[in-house]
Design a protein around this motif. Structure first.
Motif, PDB file in Angstrom:
ATOM      1  N   ALA A   1      10.073  -6.550   0.883  1.00 47.74           N
ATOM      2  CA  ALA A   1       9.273  -5.360   0.595  1.00 47.74           C
ATOM      3  C   ALA A   1       7.844  -5.730   0.231  1.00 47.74           C
ATOM      4  CB  ALA A   1       9.912  -4.569  -0.539  1.00 47.74           C
ATOM      5  N   VAL A   2       7.670  -6.776  -0.562  1.00 48.77           N
ATOM      6  CA  VAL A   2       6.325  -7.224  -0.925  1.00 48.77           C
ATOM      7  C   VAL A   2       5.577  -7.716   0.310  1.00 48.77           C
ATOM      8  CG1 VAL A   2       5.037  -8.954  -2.242  1.00 48.77           C
ATOM      9  CG2 VAL A   2       6.930  -7.734  -3.307  1.00 48.77           C
ATOM     10  N   LEU A   3       6.260  -8.440   1.182  1.00 49.48           N
ATOM     11  CA  LEU A   3       5.637  -8.929   2.408  1.00 49.48           C
ATOM     12  C   LEU A   3       5.157  -7.777   3.280  1.00 49.48           C
ATOM     13  CD1 LEU A   3       5.015 -11.370   4.241  1.00 49.48           C
ATOM     14  CD2 LEU A   3       7.285 -11.059   5.216  1.00 49.48           C
ATOM     15  N   VAL A   4       5.967  -6.752   3.413  1.00 48.88           N
ATOM     16  CA  VAL A   4       5.585  -5.587   4.219  1.00 48.88           C
ATOM     17  C   VAL A   4       4.388  -4.876   3.602  1.00 48.88           C
ATOM     18  CG1 VAL A   4       6.360  -3.296   4.966  1.00 48.88           C
ATOM     19  CG2 VAL A   4       7.852  -5.275   5.240  1.00 48.88           C
ATOM     20  N   ILE A   5       4.370  -4.734   2.292  1.00 43.62           N
ATOM     21  CA  ILE A   5       3.250  -4.077   1.618  1.00 43.62           C
ATOM     22  C   ILE A   5       1.956  -4.875   1.829  1.00 43.62           C
ATOM     23  CG2 ILE A   5       2.290  -3.518  -0.647  1.00 43.62           C
ATOM     24  CD1 ILE A   5       5.182  -2.758  -1.466  1.00 43.62           C
ATOM     25  N   LEU A   6       2.035  -6.189   1.671  1.00 43.41           N
ATOM     26  CA  LEU A   6       0.845  -7.013   1.859  1.00 43.41           C
ATOM     27  C   LEU A   6       0.358  -6.977   3.303  1.00 43.41           C
ATOM     28  CD1 LEU A   6       1.711 -10.079  -0.384  1.00 43.41           C
ATOM     29  CD2 LEU A   6       0.050  -8.257  -0.845  1.00 43.41           C
ATOM     30  N   TRP A   7       1.284  -6.996   4.249  1.00 45.61           N
ATOM     31  CA  TRP A   7       0.906  -6.918   5.665  1.00 45.61           C
ATOM     32  C   TRP A   7       0.200  -5.590   5.954  1.00 45.61           C
ATOM     33  CZ3 TRP A   7       0.725 -10.208   9.641  1.00 45.61           C
ATOM     34  CH2 TRP A   7       0.537  -9.677  10.912  1.00 45.61           C
ATOM     35  N   ASN A   8       0.762  -4.491   5.473  1.00 44.63           N
ATOM     36  CA  ASN A   8       0.158  -3.182   5.703  1.00 44.63           C
ATOM     37  C   ASN A   8      -1.206  -3.075   5.039  1.00 44.63           C
ATOM     38  OD1 ASN A   8       2.274  -2.280   7.259  1.00 44.63           O
ATOM     39  ND2 ASN A   8       3.354  -1.341   5.549  1.00 44.63           N
TER      40      ASN A   8
END
Length: 67
Positions: free
Chosen positions: A13-20
């Motif tokens: 979830a953190v990875l997706v947030i940072l990517w977005n």
């Protein structure tokens, strides 16, 4: 070392947030650069940002001859 599935979900979830967030900030910065300096500045900055990637990619374990 044992890892829980919940920890993996949190990291994902953190990875997706940072990517977005990176995509959003890239669009904002690109739009501001386009508005203030024109299309040529966007092309020049993109080329300048790709230089280190091509230089450091093989040194960090990437394969330069990948096709």
């Amino acid at each position: 070392m044992r890892r829980s599935p919940a920890a993996a979900d949190t990291v994902q979830a953190v990875l997706v947030i940072l990517w977005n967030a990176a995509m959003a900030f890239g669009g904002i910065i690109g739009g501001l650069l386009l508005q203030s300096s024109g299309a040529t500045a966007v092309a020049v900055s993109a080329a300048a940002l790709q230089g280190p990637v091509f230089k450091l990619g093989p040194a960090l374990g990437g394969r330069a001859d990948r096709r």
